[in-house]
Design an enzyme around this catalytic site. Structure first.
Site, mmCIF file in Angstrom:
data_model
loop_
_atom_site.group_PDB
_atom_site.id
_atom_site.type_symbol
_atom_site.label_atom_id
_atom_site.label_comp_id
_atom_site.label_asym_id
_atom_site.label_seq_id
_atom_site.Cartn_x
_atom_site.Cartn_y
_atom_site.Cartn_z
ATOM 1 C CE LYS A 47 35.016 48.589 43.522
ATOM 2 N NZ LYS A 47 34.907 47.130 43.580
ATOM 3 C CG ASP A 50 32.956 45.213 41.417
ATOM 4 O OD1 ASP A 50 32.020 44.522 41.865
ATOM 5 O OD2 ASP A 50 34.137 45.125 41.832
ATOM 6 C CD GLU A 59 34.453 42.451 39.585
ATOM 7 O OE1 GLU A 59 35.028 42.705 38.507
ATOM 8 O OE2 GLU A 59 35.024 42.583 40.683
ATOM 9 C CD GLU A 95 35.637 40.761 44.435
ATOM 10 O OE1 GLU A 95 35.506 41.314 43.341
ATOM 11 O OE2 GLU A 95 35.997 41.356 45.451
ATOM 12 C CG ASP A 100 42.282 37.395 45.011
ATOM 13 O OD1 ASP A 100 43.416 36.917 45.246
ATOM 14 O OD2 ASP A 100 42.034 38.612 45.096
ATOM 15 C CG HIS A 132 39.420 39.962 42.884
ATOM 16 N ND1 HIS A 132 40.022 39.832 44.114
ATOM 17 C CD2 HIS A 132 38.751 41.133 42.913
ATOM 18 C CE1 HIS A 132 39.715 40.877 44.863
ATOM 19 N NE2 HIS A 132 38.949 41.686 44.160
ATOM 20 C CD GLU A 152 40.325 43.880 40.087
ATOM 21 O OE1 GLU A 152 40.125 42.685 40.387
ATOM 22 O OE2 GLU A 152 39.636 44.826 40.502
HETATM 23 CA CA CA Z 1 35.211 43.321 42.682
#
Ligand code: CA
Length: 377
Positions: free
Chosen positions: A166, A194, A220, A246, A269, A296, A329
């Protein structure tokens, strides 16, 4: 054969160690599952992505459209649900509710036909899928850098060849984290970042340019998912591949992202963007734009199994003799629901997870565990 019953289950578990990312904190994990049963007792499981209680209301709204229908006619049911929801929900949680029912129908159809979902999606290109570890969230600790480094090393020792971390706490702080993690994992492990759309275009550009030296495989959700022009501009001004999707829904949503040349990698997703039926179409559209899909995935074993089957049936672009393996993922952050609700548990060996070969999705829900987690209301 007819669909006889559609049941929803909202499961929740408080976390031992709350964690946060650039948008909000997780104190608990929550999920909405759906079980669709045919008149012979065969059932399929699905899962939605989004706020669980809202998903449950959405599934309750859509369920009558599926009841009495033939469970083998999955995309016919999908179109019925889509037509009924289009006026109110061209994106958002109602699409997630539709996705959950659709996934359950693919599972059910696979069981009725005695075939794994990947075979029904067009055929398995691979028996094992390369997975990347999603983790490295933020916690309130005195030495966050050390904690991130330890966690990253742990994923490498578990065999993951790719890790996503992250960012979104500010450019300078992010760069300190990225530098430390890259040094800790060495050059041979792929690293992705991300931001969960925390940044303005200017901030994202500054971060991207300075992160280029750390060999980032993709950046991302750098900026707002609404800012298609910003995505395109960022993509044109950094060497780091840009990923997103996503927060995007349905084929038409992805058409904006793809036709706008916004991303190098599209990340629908399956539990949110329209289910396996629609993500299969999104993958076909992405192929026409020469963009690869890395779904995702943030949920239980149902969501993960759906991802494995989809990726197993994907072609990777460009084609060549020694093909790069597509990625999926694999969330590794604390989630007792993921670890206990479904069986069998997915093992990672040398960074790969096996695509289930049993009929349907190849996962089942442990009803004892589910009853333990189901929220009383
Ligand atoms: Ca994400």
């Amino acid at each position: 054969m007819k669909i006889e019953r559609v049941e929803t289950f909202v499961a929740e578990q408080k976390l031992d160690k709350p964690f946060y990312f650039s948008q909000f904190e997780f104190q608990a994990r929550q999920v909405c599952l759906v079980k669709v049963t045919a008149e012979d007792g065969t059932y399929g499981w699905g899962e939605g992505y989004g706020p669980a209680t809202v998903l449950r209301a959405g599934i309750d709204y859509l369920a009558p459209l599926a009841l009495g229908e033939d469970p083998l006619q999955v995309e016919a049911v999908w179109h019925k649900m889509h037509r009924r929801s289009l006026d109110y929900a061209r994106r958002g949680v109602l699409v997630g509710a539709m996705s959950a029912i659709d996934i359950a129908l693919w599972d059910l159809r696979g069981k009725l036909l005695h075939q794994p979902v990947s075979t029904l999606l067009g055929g398995r290109r691979r028996e094992n899928v390369r997975v990347y570890a999603t983790g490295l969230y933020f916690t309130d600790t005195d030495d966050l850098v050390c904690r991130l480094v330890d966690e990253a090393r742990c994923y490498v020792s578990q065999g993951f060849g790719a890790i996503k971390m992250k960012v979104g706490l500010g450019v300078e702080r992010d760069l300190r984290h990225v530098r430390a993690v890259r040094q800790a994992i060495g050059a041979d492990t792929q690293l992705m970042i991300d931001a969960n759309h925390a940044y303005s275009l200017n901030e994202a550009l500054r971060l991207a340019r300075r992160a280029e030296e750390f060999d980032i495989s993709f950046f991302e959700e750098p900026i707002s998912p609404e800012d298609y022009d910003g995505y395109r501009e960022l993509r044109n001004r950094t060497a780091i591949p840009i990923a997103g999707g996503e927060c995007e829904y349905l084929l038409e949503g992805f058409r904006h992202l793809l036709a706008g040349r916004c991303v190098d990698i599209a990340q629908p997703d399956i539990c949110g963007a329209g289910g396996l039926s629609e993500v299969k179409r999104i993958a076909a559209l992405a192929r026409a734009y020469h963009v690869n899909i890395i779904p995702h995935s943030w949920g239980t074993g149902i969501a993960f199994a759906a991802g494995l089957h989809l990726v197993s049936a994907l072609d990777v672009l460009p084609g060549r003799l020694r093909m790069p393996e597509p990625l999926l993922e694999m969330d590794r952050s604390e989630n007792p629901l993921r670890d206990r609700l479904t069986k069998p548990l997915f093992q990672v060996v040398d960074g790969m997870a096996a695509v289930p070969s049993a009929p349907g999705l190849g996962v089942d829900v442990d009803m004892d565990a589910l009853s333990e987690f189901v929220a009383s209301d």
